[in-house]
Design an enzyme around this catalytic site. Sequence first.
Site: not given
Length: 405
Positions: A44, A181
């Site tokens: 990043r 999830k």
Amino acid sequence: MSTRLPILEDLGELRGKRVLVRLDLNVPLATDAEGRRTVSDDFRIRAALPTLTFLLNRGARVTACTHLGRPAGEPDPRYDVAPVRELLTEMIPGVVLMENLRFSPGEKANDPAFVASLVEGQDCFVNDAFGVCHRSDASVVGPPRLLPSAAGRLVQREVEQLGSLLNSPARPFVVVVGGAKVADKLGLLESLARRADRLLIGGAMAFTFTHALGKSSGASIVDETKLEACKELILHSDNILLPVDFVAAGPGVAIQPDNWGPAGAGETAEVGMAVADPREVQIFGQSIPEGWRGYDIGPASAELFREAIADAATVLWNGPMGVFEDRRFAQGTRTVAAAVAASAGRTFIGGGDSVAAINHYGLADKISHISTGGGASLALLEHGDLPGLKALRESPLATQLDSGS
Ligand code: 3PG
Ligand code: MG
């Protein structure tokens, strides 16, 4: 309302101007032998350099800001930006980096007073924090209301790349989604099931689907609250491919984290069943016996997924197929990573875990676009827009551009 995203060129003359740049330098940190915190993956930071270089080369005075981790709205030494600042300054001198935005409660609360303190003394604002554009945080949506504002190069590129997936993907368009999830990704799955030609579902979230279809899932992770929704999705889609087999661990067998196995491609014999004790780890079909817990898709599923990916003209991959940081459960993720890398089509990867996997296997340079935003890239694909992008398009500068002044 404007529809066009303002970009750096739209800011006009920058010499001597003070520019506030929101970055997403939320990078993973490690603690070395002397207890020093260091950046363990600079992806990043590197991704932020084109914008910073552009601004500095044009004589702007650049102040950058970022969040790091999820501190609770107050200073916390575990999350101060010092290690990030040190590496950033090494890579590009001349940029001032403010302390972690989330040390102030005003950041997450989108408090106008906090926004005012951020923009004080600044002439322009640049949002190059793609990874956080799905959050309505103060530093993301606030400054465009008060300052001439633009998207940085990274945000611009991510929007172009992911936008091509939204609008007109070359077909067949195959999507591979994994991760644990199902609740986090159900909306995305519903939206992608309508747009993709094939939707492959792996990772622990697959157990909520197989369970909903009446298969036993043993001790695997199942989200009881999402069974109905998963069943509906399957029944109303004819393009979803679920795993047909799983690799599972027996009662009491623990995950071995950080046991990734060899880096680089082509080490297939070193992962999966090849390194597992057959008393502890076994392959089952869609039904998993009592006490056993599924941790990876099985070899037949990996082969089905590989074939579907090989047929695609566009591939989007988000989320690992199993607990790949334990190499006994890495074969599914490794097979998908290799298949995406081998694709002759356009390939997109988003999400921290999939990006970590593709890097570990040394295949990153074979991917058309690796997104710096996991949640942000998924939110953009699901909703077609993000709060941070909308704020830029609605900023006074964009409105002026649109009316042609
Ligand atoms: C990320 O790493 O996903 C982004 O930096 C966003 O962070 P957040 O999920 O804590 O908002
Ligand atoms: Mg995240």
